[in-house]
Design a protein around this motif. Structure first.
Motif, PDB file in Angstrom:
ATOM      1  N   CYS A  35     -10.433  -5.306 -43.191  1.00  0.00           N
ATOM      2  CA  CYS A  35     -10.536  -4.076 -43.980  1.00  0.00           C
ATOM      3  C   CYS A  35      -9.477  -3.101 -43.458  1.00  0.00           C
ATOM      4  O   CYS A  35      -8.842  -3.348 -42.427  1.00  0.00           O
TER       5      CYS A  35
ATOM      6  N   ALA B  56     -12.851   1.203 -33.319  1.00  0.00           N
ATOM      7  CA  ALA B  56     -13.061   1.562 -34.726  1.00  0.00           C
ATOM      8  C   ALA B  56     -14.487   2.023 -35.008  1.00  0.00           C
ATOM      9  O   ALA B  56     -14.742   2.688 -36.004  1.00  0.00           O
TER      10      ALA B  56
ATOM     11  N   CYS C 126     -12.673   4.387 -37.268  1.00  0.00           N
ATOM     12  CA  CYS C 126     -12.358   4.258 -38.698  1.00  0.00           C
ATOM     13  C   CYS C 126     -12.663   5.582 -39.398  1.00  0.00           C
ATOM     14  O   CYS C 126     -13.729   6.180 -39.177  1.00  0.00           O
TER      15      CYS C 126
ATOM     16  N   VAL D  89     -16.102   5.921 -40.691  1.00  0.00           N
ATOM     17  CA  VAL D  89     -17.147   6.217 -39.692  1.00  0.00           C
ATOM     18  C   VAL D  89     -17.094   7.707 -39.354  1.00  0.00           C
ATOM     19  O   VAL D  89     -18.135   8.376 -39.249  1.00  0.00           O
TER      20      VAL D  89
ATOM     21  N   THR E 270     -22.202   2.106 -41.515  1.00  0.00           N
ATOM     22  CA  THR E 270     -21.283   1.717 -42.587  1.00  0.00           C
ATOM     23  C   THR E 270     -21.356   0.240 -42.967  1.00  0.00           C
ATOM     24  O   THR E 270     -20.845  -0.148 -44.014  1.00  0.00           O
TER      25      THR E 270
ATOM     26  N   THR F 270     -17.478  -3.291 -46.747  1.00  0.00           N
ATOM     27  CA  THR F 270     -18.773  -3.955 -46.606  1.00  0.00           C
ATOM     28  C   THR F 270     -19.334  -4.280 -47.984  1.00  0.00           C
ATOM     29  O   THR F 270     -19.790  -5.401 -48.230  1.00  0.00           O
TER      30      THR F 270
HETATM   31 FE1  SF4 Z   1     -13.829  -1.518 -41.873  1.00  0.00          FE
HETATM   32 FE2  SF4 Z   1     -15.712  -0.270 -43.190  1.00  0.00          FE
HETATM   33 FE3  SF4 Z   1     -15.928  -0.512 -40.545  1.00  0.00          FE
HETATM   34 FE4  SF4 Z   1     -14.089   1.092 -41.594  1.00  0.00          FE
HETATM   35  S1  SF4 Z   1     -16.282   1.372 -41.739  1.00  0.00           S
HETATM   36  S2  SF4 Z   1     -13.765  -0.389 -39.931  1.00  0.00           S
HETATM   37  S3  SF4 Z   1     -13.505   0.051 -43.477  1.00  0.00           S
HETATM   38  S4  SF4 Z   1     -15.950  -2.178 -42.034  1.00  0.00           S
END
Ligand code: SF4
Length: 326
Positions: free
Chosen positions: A17, A78, A101, A104, A169, A202
């Motif tokens: 992702c 992340a 991320c 997040v 998430t 996801t």
């Molecule tokens: Fe990947 Fe979603 Fe986790 Fe971000 S929140 S690192 S886009 S799985």
């Protein structure tokens, strides 16, 4: 023996992702800028292959900031960290780079805002997951962790008119909505996040694996045991009708016995899984008679995140007297 044509259904989207691409690139960029070692608090993403390959380039993975020598560079993964981790890093004069991320960070910001507005926050997520620990740390007095519908009964809040749910998430969309329904019954005035907390990646991977589960006898999800979104893909495949679904870190973990009576194998991968691991699984399946590969396209993705600002703007090491530029 099932004599039907042997084939593979390959999910799209699958694998990396935008948040994972950004986090891996952030470690590589930090290694370019500072040279090794770059310390990384926890696995940058939950994939063994990714972690090992970054270690070879000079990343050193640690369990906490107190394991990082004073004055060194540390990167946060992340999954995000609590504000207290930033404070610990500053106290140790670490140069901190935050690879959380952005999706997040969005949940963290929601938690802070709702806490400031006096809400009780019900965070749907898995106890002990790094992302959940980080989000809880934003407002520990205001957030209660809800690990599924069974946890709803015992919740006490200060004011039933000011209750909001947020979520990790990487949860199963369907299971999360079950929990939300249970919460709505318990708290009729329940508010929700302004937009989905379960991230696009996801959701899209679950959409695709649902199609695999409905059409395949066996679904192989490539991903590490530590990866929440990969674990959820196994569950969704099973719920969608697959006779069996297994999580494998690599092709080496596939058991040939799983293929008995199987004509259609579904293949997908978690959001932290490089495509090379899926390619190896496809090669392994081809060697076992599953050469035909059909793509199952459930969604298109065009998401991209810029590198953490600490890697794109001038940055000074906590112990440096000269300024460094990125
Ligand atoms: Fe990947 Fe979603 Fe986790 Fe971000 S929140 S690192 S886009 S799985």
């Amino acid at each position: 023996m099932n004599r039907a044509r042997k084939r593979v259904l390959l999910a799209s989207p699958r694998g990396f992702c935008a948040g994972v691409v950004r986090a891996i690139r952030a470690v590589e960029k930090a290694l370019e800028l500072y040279g090794p070692p770059v310390y990384v608090r926890h696995e940058i993403v939950h994939n063994t292959h990714v972690v090992r390959s970054l270690e070879k380039k000079g990343a050193v993975f640690v369990t906490d900031t107190d394991k990082v020598p004073e004055g060194q560079v540390v990167m946060f993964s992340a999954h995000g960290v609590a504000p207290s981790v930033h404070e610990q890093a500053a106290a140790r004069k670490l140069t901190a780079i935050d690879a959380t991320c952005p999706l997040v960070t969005k949940v963290h910001n929601e938690a802070v805002r709702f806490a400031e507005e006096g809400y009780s926050i019900l965070l749907i997520g898995h106890e002990g997951h790094e992302e959940v620990i980080g989000t809880l740390g934003e407002a520990p007095d205001r957030i209660t962790l809800i690990d599924g519908p069974g946890a709803v009964g015992g919740i006490e809040v200060r004011d039933e008119s000011k209750v909001v749910w947020l979520s990790q998430t990487t949860l199963s969309v369907d299971e999360t909505m079950e929990t939300v329904e249970a919460l709505k019954t318990r708290f009729p005035q329940l508010s929700g996040p302004p937009s989905d907390d379960i991230c696009y990646a996801t959701q899209n991977r679950q959409l695709a694996v649902r199609q695999l589960g409905a059409a395949a006898d066996l679904v192989l999800v490539v991903g590490s045991q530590t990866s929440s979104n990969s674990q959820r893909l196994v569950e969704v495949a099973q719920q969608a009708g697959a006779d069996a679904a297994h999580l494998v870190d690599s092709a080496d973990e596939i058991d040939a016995n799983w293929l008995q009576e199987v004509s259609t194998v579904g293949v997908t991968s978690g959001a932290s899984v490089p495509d090379v691991l899926v390619d190896n699984v496809l090669r392994w399946l081809a060697a076992h008679g599953y050469e035909d590969v059909e793509l199952v396209e459930a969604a298109e993705e065009h998401q991209h995140f810029a590198l953490p600002r600490e890697l794109t703007a001038p940055i000074r090491r906590a112990t440096d007297t000269t300024e460094r530029t990125a």
